[in-house]
Design a protein around this motif. Structure first.
Motif, short mmCIF file in Angstrom:
data_model
loop_
_atom_site.label_atom_id
_atom_site.label_comp_id
_atom_site.label_asym_id
_atom_site.label_seq_id
_atom_site.Cartn_x
_atom_site.Cartn_y
_atom_site.Cartn_z
N VAL A 421 0.67 -1.33 0.00
CA VAL A 421 0.14 0.10 0.18
C VAL A 421 0.83 1.16 0.04
O VAL A 421 0.32 2.36 -0.07
CB VAL A 421 -1.08 -0.15 1.23
N GLU A 422 2.23 0.82 0.11
CA GLU A 422 2.84 2.40 0.04
C GLU A 422 3.02 2.79 -1.44
O GLU A 422 3.34 3.78 -1.64
CB GLU A 422 4.60 1.99 0.58
N THR A 423 2.99 1.74 -2.45
CA THR A 423 3.03 2.30 -3.71
C THR A 423 1.99 1.78 -4.77
O THR A 423 2.05 2.06 -5.74
CB THR A 423 4.31 1.37 -4.51
N GLY A 424 1.21 1.25 -4.18
CA GLY A 424 -0.37 0.79 -4.74
C GLY A 424 -1.21 0.09 -4.20
O GLY A 424 -1.68 0.37 -3.06
N PHE A 425 -2.04 -0.94 -4.92
CA PHE A 425 -3.11 -1.65 -4.37
C PHE A 425 -2.61 -2.66 -3.48
O PHE A 425 -1.75 -3.31 -4.19
CB PHE A 425 -4.13 -2.01 -5.23
#
Ligand code: ZN
Length: 487
Positions: A421-425
Motif C-alpha cells: 500500500v506504499e506504492t499501489g493496491f
C-alpha cells in the motif's frame, strides 16, 4: 501557459497535478477558499463527460429533472444516519430577504431528502413505479482540505434517484448503474476501474449497500470514480414514499441513488497525464486534433494556411473535433508545447514541403518525440485521423491497465501488505471485520476501497469464490478486497 518546465511526477506528484490544472487552463482558484472556477477548457471536457453519460442514462430509461438548491433543515434530520453523515459538512442559510429565517435552510449536500419528499407525493400506486429521475447540478459540502477537482466545497455532478416496488428491482437498478458507469469509464475515459462493494464503514450515509468504482492514479493511490447506492427502504420510510400494490396493500418503496462528479476530471489528469502535461482520451478531449501551420515567408504562409483551412473543414465535416492554431507571433515549437500541456491527442503539422507533397505529419500525444510521428497523405486524412484516435484511445486504456496490474500486489502476509500500500493496491483476503479494517487504516493509512465484484479483477483467469486467511487477523475469509491509500 508558459515556457517554464513542469515539475515532474516523480519529483512531486501533488505539485505536478496542481500545475497541470492551472497551466492547461482547466480550473482556477476562487475568492472563497475551497471553491473552484471551471475554465472553458475544463468545462468543455466536463461537457463531453456529461454527454457520454447522459446518453447512457437515457438509454436505460432515466429522465432528467431539476430540484431546488435549498432544502428545509428538518428534511436532512429525517433519516438518522444521513444526518449523522452530513451534518459536519452542511452549509446553512439563516438569513433571507434581510431577515432571520424561521427555519434555517441547508444548501443541498445531495438531494435524497428533497427528492424523497417529492416522490412521496408523486407515487401512489404500483403503476407509478419504477420512477427513474436524474439531475445535473452542483452541491455543497463544507470540506476543510480542498484540491481543484478532487475535493472542492462546491462540485458539479449528476445524481440519479429511483424508486421501485421491490427490493430485487432496487438492487438490480443499483447494479445496472455500476455497469453503466463501468462502460463509460472503460470505453470513454479509458480508465480501468474496478467495480466493487464498499464496507459498512465506507458506505454512504443512509445506504444499505454502496457500490463504487475504484481507479488507480499515476502515483499508485486510489480514487473513487463514482458510487451507486441501494438505499433499501431507509429513505422511503423517513419520507413516507409508499405505493398501493396490486392487492391494494400500502407498501414502502425501495430506492436507489447514484452519482458521478467533476472528480472524474481529476482522475483523467492523474491516470493519463505525463511530465509534459495532460493526456486526454480522444473520446472525451475537447479538441481531438489541432492543426499547427508552419511557414517562414508570406508566400509560404498563403499556401500553407489555405491548405490548412481545407483540412480543417474536411476533418470537421467528418465529425472530428478539430482546432486550428493560427495565433500570430508564436513559434510552432511554442504551440507544440502548449497543446501537449493541454493533452490534445493528435497534432497535425503542415509546412510548405507537406503542401507540395500533399501530405501532413500527425504526431501522437501519447507517444512523445519522433516515435509518435507519421507522414500521412492528405487524401483520406479524416479516416486516417479517426483510426489513429481510436488507436490512442485503446493505447491509453492498455497503458493504465498495465500500470495498475504492475502495482497491484496480492500480499502473502501483513508485512507484504504494508509494503504494497506504499506504492499501489493490496488485493487481499479480508475477514470482513471492521476491527481489521480500522487497524489497517491506523497502521498503514490504507482504506478498504472495495470488494471487487469480479474477484479476478478482469485480468487473471477467473478465480471467483474460494477462501483464504484475512491478511490482518488470519481468520478465515471468503472475499478479497482492494486496500489502498486514497484521494
Ligand atoms: Zn480480519
Amino acid at each position: 501557459m508558459s515556457d517554464l518546465k513542469l515539475t515532474t511526477r516523480a519529483e512531486d506528484f501533488s505539485e505536478w497535478y496542481n500545475q497541470v490544472v492551472l497551466r492547461a487552463e482547466l480550473a482556477d482558484y476562487a475568492p472563497v477558499r475551497g471553491c473552484m472556477i471551471v475554465r472553458p477548457y475544463g468545462w468543455a471536457l466536463w461537457e463531453n463527460i456529461t454527454a457520454a453519460l447522459d446518453k447512457r442514462f437515457k438509454a436505460t430509461g432515466h429522465v432528467n429533472a431539476a430540484f431546488p438548491l435549498l432544502i428545509p433543515r428538518n428534511f436532512i434530520e429525517k433519516e438518522k444516519s444521513h444526518v449523522a453523515g452530513f451534518s459536519p459538512e452542511l452549509a446553512v442559510v439563516t438569513h433571507g430577504g434581510g431577515e432571520e429565517l424561521e427555519e434555517p435552510l441547508v444548501i443541498r449536500p445531495t438531494s435524497e431528502t428533497i427528492i424523497g419528499h417529492s416522490y412521496a407525493k408523486w407515487i401512489q400506486s404500483y403503476r407509478d413505479l419504477p420512477l427513474l429521475i436524474n439531475q445535473w447540478n452542483s452541491v455543497v459540502r463544507w470540506e476543510l482540505r480542498t484540491r481543484l477537482f478532487l475535493r472542492t466545497l462546491e462540485f458539479f455532478w449528476q445524481e440519479g434517484h429511483t424508486a421501485h416496488a421491490t427490493a430485487a428491482e432496487a438492487e438490480a437498478e443499483a447494479r445496472q448503474m455500476v455497469d453503466v458507469y463501468s462502460d463509460f469509464a472503460w470505453n470513454e475515459a479509458a480508465v480501468p476501474v474496478i467495480p466493487g462493494r464498499k464496507s459498512d464503514a465506507e458506505k454512504f450515509a443512509g445506504a444499505e449497500i454502496t457500490y463504487s468504482l475504484e481507479a488507480m492514479m499515476g502515483d499508485g493511490k486510489a480514487l473513487q470514480f463514482c458510487t451507486s447506492h441501494n438505499l433499501g427502504q431507509n429513505f422511503a420510510k423517513a419520507f413516507e414514499i409508499r405505493y398501493l400494490d396490486q392487492n391494494g396493500i400500502l407498501q414502502h418503496c425501495w430506492t436507489t441513488s447514484w452519482g458521478l462528479s467533476t472528480r472524474v476530471v481529476g482522475a483523467l489528469i492523474m491516470v493519463h497525464g505525463d511530465d509534459q502535461g495532460l493526456v486526454l482520451p480522444p473520446h472525451l478531449a475537447p479538441y481531438q486534433l489541432v492543426i499547427v501551420p508552419i511557414f517562414k515567408t508570406d508566400e509560404e504562409k498563403a499556401a500553407v494556411v489555405q491548405n490548412a483551412q481545407r483540412l480543417l473543414r474536411e476533418l470537421g465535416d467528418n465529425g472530428i473535433r478539430v482546432k486550428m492554431d493560427d495565433r500570430e507571433g508564436m513559434s510552432p515549437g511554442f504551440k507544440f508545447n502548449d497543446w501537449e500541456m493541454r493533452g490534445v491527442p493528435l497534432r497535425l503539422e503542415l509546412g510548405p514541403k507537406d503542401v507540395a507533397k500533399a501530405s501532413v505529419v500527425l504526431a501522437r500525444r501519447d507517444r512523445p518525440g519522433k516515435e509518435g510521428k507519421t507522414f500521412v497523405p492528405q487524401q483520406g486524412i479524416a479516416t486516417a485521423a479517426a483510426n489513429l484516435l481510436e488507436e490512442i484511445q485503446k493505447a491509453l486504456y492498455n497503458r493504465a491497465l498495465a500500470f495498475r496490474t504492475a502495482n497491484t500486489i496480492e500480499p502473502a502476509d501483513y508485512g507484504e501488505f504494508k509494503k504494497a500500500v506504499e506504492t499501489g493496491f493490496a488485493f487481499s483476503w479480508w475477514c470482513g471485520g471492521s476491527g481489521c479494517e480500522e487497524k489497517i487504516k491506523e497502521e498503514t493509512k490504507a482504506t478498504m476501497r472495495c470488494i471487487p465484484l469480479d474477484q479476478s479483477l478482469g485480468v487473471k483467469p477467473l478465480a471467483q469464490g474460494g477462501a483464504g486467511k484475512c491478511v490482518c487477523c488470519r481468520q478465515a475469509a471468503t472475499e478479497r478486497a482492494i486496500f489502498a491509500r486514497a484521494y
